[in-house]
Scaffold this motif. Structure first.
Motif, mmCIF file in Angstrom:
data_model
loop_
_atom_site.group_PDB
_atom_site.id
_atom_site.type_symbol
_atom_site.label_atom_id
_atom_site.label_comp_id
_atom_site.label_asym_id
_atom_site.label_seq_id
_atom_site.Cartn_x
_atom_site.Cartn_y
_atom_site.Cartn_z
ATOM 1 N N UNK A 179 0.751 -1.278 0.002
ATOM 2 C CA UNK A 179 0.000 0.061 -0.039
ATOM 3 C C UNK A 179 1.068 1.364 0.035
ATOM 4 N N UNK A 180 2.034 1.232 0.381
ATOM 5 C CA UNK A 180 3.142 2.183 0.272
ATOM 6 C C UNK A 180 4.455 1.752 0.134
ATOM 7 N N UNK A 181 5.277 2.716 -0.350
ATOM 8 C CA UNK A 181 6.719 2.354 -0.232
ATOM 9 C C UNK A 181 7.448 3.435 0.357
ATOM 10 N N UNK A 182 8.466 3.392 1.198
ATOM 11 C CA UNK A 182 9.145 4.369 2.199
ATOM 12 C C UNK A 182 10.641 4.310 1.801
ATOM 13 N N UNK A 183 10.731 5.618 1.449
ATOM 14 C CA UNK A 183 12.262 6.046 1.033
ATOM 15 C C UNK A 183 12.837 6.818 2.161
ATOM 16 N N UNK A 184 14.199 6.449 2.625
ATOM 17 C CA UNK A 184 14.887 7.155 3.843
ATOM 18 C C UNK A 184 15.722 8.063 2.931
ATOM 19 N N UNK A 185 15.958 9.279 3.528
ATOM 20 C CA UNK A 185 16.877 10.413 2.728
ATOM 21 C C UNK A 185 17.761 10.767 3.867
ATOM 22 N N UNK A 218 19.911 15.507 0.442
ATOM 23 C CA UNK A 218 19.672 15.103 -0.944
ATOM 24 C C UNK A 218 20.034 13.507 -1.452
ATOM 25 N N UNK A 219 20.417 12.874 -0.416
ATOM 26 C CA UNK A 219 20.931 11.436 -0.675
ATOM 27 C C UNK A 219 20.015 10.429 -0.361
ATOM 28 N N UNK A 220 19.321 9.660 -1.328
ATOM 29 C CA UNK A 220 18.690 8.679 -0.588
ATOM 30 C C UNK A 220 19.616 7.466 -0.143
ATOM 31 N N UNK A 221 19.118 6.807 1.069
ATOM 32 C CA UNK A 221 19.973 5.821 1.552
ATOM 33 C C UNK A 221 19.164 4.419 1.611
ATOM 34 N N UNK A 269 16.217 1.946 10.273
ATOM 35 C CA UNK A 269 17.182 2.699 9.833
ATOM 36 C C UNK A 269 18.533 2.598 10.302
ATOM 37 N N UNK A 270 18.752 1.964 11.531
ATOM 38 C CA UNK A 270 19.826 1.747 12.098
ATOM 39 C C UNK A 270 20.587 0.865 11.409
ATOM 40 N N UNK A 271 20.231 0.090 10.488
ATOM 41 C CA UNK A 271 20.883 -0.874 9.600
ATOM 42 C C UNK A 271 21.496 -0.369 8.389
ATOM 43 N N UNK A 272 21.256 0.693 8.159
ATOM 44 C CA UNK A 272 21.420 1.528 6.927
ATOM 45 C C UNK A 272 22.881 2.225 7.230
ATOM 46 N N UNK A 304 10.316 9.638 2.889
ATOM 47 C CA UNK A 304 9.173 10.064 1.731
ATOM 48 C C UNK A 304 8.153 8.595 1.747
ATOM 49 N N UNK A 305 7.089 8.879 1.912
ATOM 50 C CA UNK A 305 6.146 7.918 1.874
ATOM 51 C C UNK A 305 5.226 8.126 0.562
ATOM 52 N N UNK A 306 5.772 6.952 -0.329
ATOM 53 C CA UNK A 306 4.835 6.916 -1.593
ATOM 54 C C UNK A 306 3.863 5.912 -1.729
ATOM 55 N N UNK A 307 2.439 6.532 -1.895
ATOM 56 C CA UNK A 307 1.251 5.822 -1.695
ATOM 57 C C UNK A 307 1.071 5.070 -2.882
#
Length: 328
Positions: free
Chosen positions: A163-169, A172-175, A200-203, A322-325
């Motif tokens: 139902x969504x994808x989550x991107x962590x930034x 300006x850099x996506x991680x 996020x601690x594993x990134x 960034x939460x992409x529905x």
């Protein structure tokens, strides 16, 4: 003589109460009455929840029959262990991790007393503007190119679909990769030893900026995202504010960037299906903070951005989501 398990659990609960809240008025006898109504295993579960402070999602419901109770048990425990200023049940929101949230009190006759199965609702003045939506715009449009799908008519995706994808930034850099969410709720956190979700601690990134490292240290238990019948909700379970920008949190048909601060322990509906349908016909395709995506929500940890802050753009924030529905 060793104390009984029941007496031991009650002592643990008294030690865990908010020290600045006191037991003013008739709170103490009400608390004694509540403890007497709970079984021994329920008292132990409640003590475990209070001592964990919300760090364990697997602590279950502490259910109590609503009949014969002349007060709101959930308000009492939340006031006693979390928010001394709490007064009314409408100031609370059931979290999606609570089994009791899936059925009404009227249907089950039960209410959950686990204070960490609730959050505070953002005050009605949370939004800086009062919006009056045209009722005519609520009806689904016949235009097949509408920006927003009719979420309200089909709120449940299949198990296979996310139902969504989550991107962590970081700035300006996506991680890391996009994190696809299939379950109704997901935690996004850095420090949640028993948590399930997007850690996020594993990134790991070589030579992180010092500001990024400091901000990551404030994420802690992060946020809980949940897809519910009326929209997408975010619960701030960290110890620091988060800042939210969403198409349905801002004034309709406005070019002004609207960023909202959500305090620890509070929930807010970050995407409202009803308002999304109302905005279909008047959506603006450009945005002062980069390309406009009507199905995207942005959340910054600990640092705000926009006209009221020194950071004008989300890409100036050290750590953000960034939460992409997904509306397919």
């Amino acid at each position: 003589m060793f104390p009984s398990r029941r007496a031991s659990a009650v002592r643990r609960l008294w030690r865990g109460r908010c020290q600045n809240g006191g037991l003013q008025g008739g709170l103490k006898p009400l608390t004694h009455s509540l403890f007497k109504r709970l079984r021994e295993d329920q008292l132990e579960m409640l003590a475990r929840a209070v001592e964990a402070g919300g760090a364990e999602d697997r602590v279950g419901c502490v259910s109590l029959a609503r009949s014969g109770v002349n007060h709101w048990p959930q308000v009492l425990t939340c006031k006693l262990f979390r928010w001394p200023d709490l007064r009314w049940p409408h100031q609370l929101k059931h979290l999606s991790i609570c089994d009791c949230s899936r059925r009404s009190v009227e249907d089950s006759g039960l209410v959950c007393c686990n204070p960490y199965h609730f959050s505070r609702l953002c005050d009605p003045d949370f939004l800086e503007h009062n919006f009056a939506y045209d009722q005519g715009a609520i009806e689904p449009s016949n235009n097949s190119s509408d920006l927003w799908p009719d979420f309200g008519l089909a709120p449940h995706l299949s198990r296979e679909a996310h139902w969504c994808s989550v991107a962590y930034w970081e700035h300006r850099t996506r991680v890391g990769r996009l994190y696809a969410v299939h379950e109704p709720s997901v935690g996004v956190f850095c420090d949640q030893p028993r948590g399930n979700g997007f850690c996020l601690g594993q990134l790991h990134v070589a030579d992180r900026h010092e500001m990024v490292r400091r901000t990551r240290g404030k994420i802690g238990r992060g946020i809980l995202l949940s897809r519910e019948w009326d929209g997408v909700w975010a619960y701030n379970r960290s110890e620091h504010p988060v800042f939210v920008n969403s198409p349905t949190l801002g004034p309709p048909n406005s070019r002004r960037l609207s960023v909202h601060k959500v305090q620890p322990g509070y929930s807010v509906k970050i995407f409202d299906y009803h308002k999304a349908r109302a905005l279909q016909r008047t959506a603006i395709l450009d945005f002062p903070d980069g390309p406009f995506d009507p199905n995207s929500i942005r959340i910054s940890f600990a640092k705000g951005w926009g006209p009221c802050y020194s950071r004008q753009f989300i890409t100036s924030c050290p750590c953000w989501l960034e939460i992409l529905l997904n509306h397919s």
